[in-house]
Each structure stands twice: as C-alpha cells, then as structure tokens.
Write a protein that holds these residues in place. Structure first.
Motif, PDB file in Angstrom:
ATOM      1  N   LEU A 117      40.627  -2.905  42.918  1.00 17.55           N
ATOM      2  CA  LEU A 117      42.087  -3.130  42.302  1.00 17.55           C
ATOM      3  C   LEU A 117      41.633  -2.363  40.773  1.00 17.55           C
ATOM      4  N   THR A 118      40.426  -1.618  40.492  1.00 17.12           N
ATOM      5  CA  THR A 118      40.620  -0.634  39.752  1.00 17.12           C
ATOM      6  C   THR A 118      41.284   0.769  40.049  1.00 17.12           C
ATOM      7  N   THR A 119      41.289   1.244  41.047  1.00 13.00           N
ATOM      8  CA  THR A 119      41.631   2.602  41.199  1.00 13.00           C
ATOM      9  C   THR A 119      43.215   2.221  41.526  1.00 13.00           C
ATOM     10  N   GLY A 120      43.958   0.664  42.185  1.00 13.30           N
ATOM     11  CA  GLY A 120      45.028   0.481  41.552  1.00 13.30           C
ATOM     12  C   GLY A 120      45.792   0.544  40.423  1.00 13.30           C
ATOM     13  N   PHE A 121      44.997  -0.062  39.340  1.00 12.93           N
ATOM     14  CA  PHE A 121      45.292  -0.444  38.301  1.00 12.93           C
ATOM     15  C   PHE A 121      45.758   1.214  37.614  1.00 12.93           C
ATOM     16  N   ASP A 122      44.717   1.805  38.138  1.00 14.78           N
ATOM     17  CA  ASP A 122      44.801   3.479  37.135  1.00 14.78           C
ATOM     18  C   ASP A 122      45.171   3.798  37.485  1.00 14.78           C
ATOM     19  N   LEU A 123      45.761   3.792  39.055  1.00 20.82           N
ATOM     20  CA  LEU A 123      47.262   4.496  38.994  1.00 20.82           C
ATOM     21  C   LEU A 123      49.030   4.783  38.944  1.00 20.82           C
ATOM     22  N   GLU A 124      48.624   2.692  38.750  1.00 20.48           N
ATOM     23  CA  GLU A 124      49.411   2.282  37.875  1.00 20.48           C
ATOM     24  C   GLU A 124      49.773   2.719  37.006  1.00 20.48           C
ATOM     25  N   ALA A 125      48.730   2.811  35.609  1.00 13.10           N
ATOM     26  CA  ALA A 125      48.670   3.826  34.769  1.00 13.10           C
ATOM     27  C   ALA A 125      49.552   5.226  34.341  1.00 13.10           C
ATOM     28  N   SER A 126      48.901   5.851  35.566  1.00 15.25           N
ATOM     29  CA  SER A 126      49.055   7.098  35.325  1.00 15.25           C
ATOM     30  C   SER A 126      50.552   7.385  35.767  1.00 15.25           C
ATOM     31  N   ALA A 127      51.326   6.314  36.772  1.00 14.94           N
ATOM     32  CA  ALA A 127      52.210   6.607  37.386  1.00 14.94           C
ATOM     33  C   ALA A 127      53.812   5.800  35.846  1.00 14.94           C
ATOM     34  N   LEU A 128      52.774   4.874  35.441  1.00 15.80           N
ATOM     35  CA  LEU A 128      53.107   4.548  34.216  1.00 15.80           C
ATOM     36  C   LEU A 128      53.737   5.625  32.479  1.00 15.80           C
ATOM     37  N   LEU A 129      52.293   6.418  32.561  1.00 12.39           N
ATOM     38  CA  LEU A 129      52.567   7.661  31.773  1.00 12.39           C
ATOM     39  C   LEU A 129      53.550   9.421  31.771  1.00 12.39           C
ATOM     40  N   ALA A 130      53.621   9.335  33.374  1.00  7.55           N
ATOM     41  CA  ALA A 130      54.224   9.607  33.768  1.00  7.55           C
ATOM     42  C   ALA A 130      55.650   9.977  33.673  1.00  7.55           C
ATOM     43  N   LEU A 131      55.390   8.756  33.640  1.00 12.79           N
ATOM     44  CA  LEU A 131      57.535   8.378  33.596  1.00 12.79           C
ATOM     45  C   LEU A 131      58.044   7.870  32.327  1.00 12.79           C
ATOM     46  N   ARG A 132      57.015   8.074  31.244  1.00 10.84           N
ATOM     47  CA  ARG A 132      57.007   7.917  29.837  1.00 10.84           C
ATOM     48  C   ARG A 132      57.294   9.781  29.279  1.00 10.84           C
ATOM     49  N   MET A 133      56.785  10.350  30.737  1.00  8.47           N
ATOM     50  CA  MET A 133      56.589  11.920  29.964  1.00  8.47           C
ATOM     51  C   MET A 133      58.379  12.358  30.390  1.00  8.47           C
ATOM     52  N   ALA A 134      58.685  12.180  31.945  1.00  8.54           N
ATOM     53  CA  ALA A 134      59.618  12.650  32.290  1.00  8.54           C
ATOM     54  C   ALA A 134      61.196  12.173  31.805  1.00  8.54           C
ATOM     55  N   ALA A 135      60.505  11.094  30.780  1.00  4.73           N
ATOM     56  CA  ALA A 135      62.408  10.521  30.289  1.00  4.73           C
ATOM     57  C   ALA A 135      61.716  10.870  28.560  1.00  4.73           C
ATOM     58  N   ASP A 136      60.989  11.758  28.455  1.00  2.00           N
ATOM     59  CA  ASP A 136      60.791  12.505  27.261  1.00  2.00           C
ATOM     60  C   ASP A 136      61.674  13.691  27.080  1.00  2.00           C
ATOM     61  N   SER A 137      60.917  14.334  28.428  1.00  2.91           N
ATOM     62  CA  SER A 137      61.849  15.445  28.929  1.00  2.91           C
ATOM     63  C   SER A 137      63.134  15.619  29.334  1.00  2.91           C
ATOM     64  N   TYR A 138      63.533  14.210  29.335  1.00  2.46           N
ATOM     65  CA  TYR A 138      64.934  14.540  30.053  1.00  2.46           C
ATOM     66  C   TYR A 138      65.839  13.919  28.738  1.00  2.46           C
ATOM     67  N   GLY A 139      65.218  12.944  27.943  1.00  2.90           N
ATOM     68  CA  GLY A 139      65.615  12.644  26.493  1.00  2.90           C
ATOM     69  C   GLY A 139      65.836  14.579  25.850  1.00  2.90           C
ATOM     70  N   ALA A 140      64.860  15.496  25.783  1.00  2.00           N
ATOM     71  CA  ALA A 140      65.476  16.528  25.086  1.00  2.00           C
ATOM     72  C   ALA A 140      66.443  17.294  25.152  1.00  2.00           C
ATOM     73  N   ALA A 141      66.614  17.480  27.062  1.00  3.64           N
ATOM     74  CA  ALA A 141      67.507  17.703  27.331  1.00  3.64           C
ATOM     75  C   ALA A 141      69.404  17.209  26.934  1.00  3.64           C
ATOM     76  N   ARG A 142      68.901  15.890  26.851  1.00  2.00           N
ATOM     77  CA  ARG A 142      70.237  14.936  26.496  1.00  2.00           C
ATOM     78  C   ARG A 142      70.133  13.744  25.649  1.00  2.00           C
ATOM     79  N   PRO A 143      69.822  14.006  24.473  1.00  2.38           N
ATOM     80  CA  PRO A 143      69.462  13.656  23.050  1.00  2.38           C
ATOM     81  C   PRO A 143      70.520  12.693  22.338  1.00  2.38           C
ATOM     82  N   GLU A 144      71.568  12.771  23.532  1.00  4.33           N
ATOM     83  CA  GLU A 144      72.488  12.118  22.838  1.00  4.33           C
ATOM     84  C   GLU A 144      72.518  10.855  23.964  1.00  4.33           C
ATOM     85  N   ALA A 145      71.177  10.350  25.225  1.00  3.56           N
ATOM     86  CA  ALA A 145      71.737   9.504  26.266  1.00  3.56           C
ATOM     87  C   ALA A 145      71.228   8.189  25.285  1.00  3.56           C
ATOM     88  N   GLU A 146      70.382   8.783  24.046  1.00  5.38           N
ATOM     89  CA  GLU A 146      68.841   7.840  23.390  1.00  5.38           C
ATOM     90  C   GLU A 146      70.750   7.095  23.084  1.00  5.38           C
TER      91      GLU A 146
END
Length: 146
Positions: A117-146
């Motif tokens: 369970l601990t490993t699963g939740f750690d991997l989910e938290a890591s995936a959520l952080l990667a999602l945020r980083m990818a969203a930030d990267s996309y937002g930088a390329a398309r600020p008008e998407a906000e």
C-alpha cells in the motif's frame, strides 16, 4: 490554422485545465488532512478530487481520440508538451486506479500488505507530481490555455 489542428489544440487545452485542477484538488485535500480538518470537510474535498480525476480521464480520452494526436507537429512546442501531458495523465490515472484497487482488496493485513500500500501511494503521489510538471510545461507553451 487548420480546423483539425485547432480541434486538437482545444482538446489539449482541456486536458491541461483538467490536470491543473486535479492537482489543485488533491493538494487541497492533503492540506486539510494535514491540518486535521473535520472529517466532513476532508470527505467533501476528497469527493471533489475524485470528480477532477474523472474529468481528467474524460479529457485524456478526448485528446487520445482527437484527429492529429499522433501526427507529427515537429515545430509545435505545444504539441510535444501536450503529448507529455497526455502520457503523464495516463500514468496518473493508472496509478490512481491501482491504489483504489489496493485499498479495496480484502484480505489479511500484514507488513507485506502495508508495504504494498505504501509503495502504491508513493507511486501515485509521484505520478501526481509528474502530472503537475507536465501541466506547467504545457501552460508555459500555451499561456492562453488558462
């Protein structure tokens, strides 16, 4: 801009907004848990996060089905970042579903189960952080998407 590209861009923008809101709601829920907020407030925040997870899944599927999703747009930074966001979304949705499965599985509680369970939740938290980083990267390329 061709209609096909415009439609793909609209789907990518929707995926971006869904990812950003998903991360925001999960961060909000985590903050409430850390603060020891009343159970009702925590439960409501978690329900909001799950609604955002569902919307992320819908936006992800919409992007997958959009015409031009797999076409090469080599000169378009937004397209590369949209695909990174799509991949991060897929990974987060997969990890989240895996954690849901782990928590709903019945059986004997043991140290091994807790470690799983601990490993699963750690991997989910890591995936959520990667999602945020990818969203930030996309937002930088398309600020008008906000």
């Amino acid at each position: 801009m061709p209609a096909r590209v415009k439609g793909l861009m609209q789907q990518a923008d929707m995926l971006f907004r869904a990812a950003a809101e998903c991360h925001r709601q999960h961060t909000r829920h985590a903050r409430l848990v850390k603060l020891g907020a009343p159970d009702e407030e925590q439960r409501t925040a978690l329900e909001m996060a799950y609604l955002c997870d569902d919307f992320l899944g819908t936006a992800m599927t919409g992007y997958e089905k959009a015409k031009g999703h797999t076409d090469g747009h080599a000169d378009d930074a937004w397209w590369h970042r949209a695909n990174m966001l799509w991949h991060a979304s897929r990974e987060y949705v997969r990890r989240h579903a895996n954690c849901d499965g782990l928590t709903h599985r019945h059986g004997k509680q043991s140290r091994d189960r807790l470690a799983e369970l601990t490993t699963g939740f750690d991997l989910e938290a890591s995936a959520l952080l990667a999602l945020r980083m990818a969203a930030d990267s996309y937002g930088a390329a398309r600020p008008e998407a906000e």
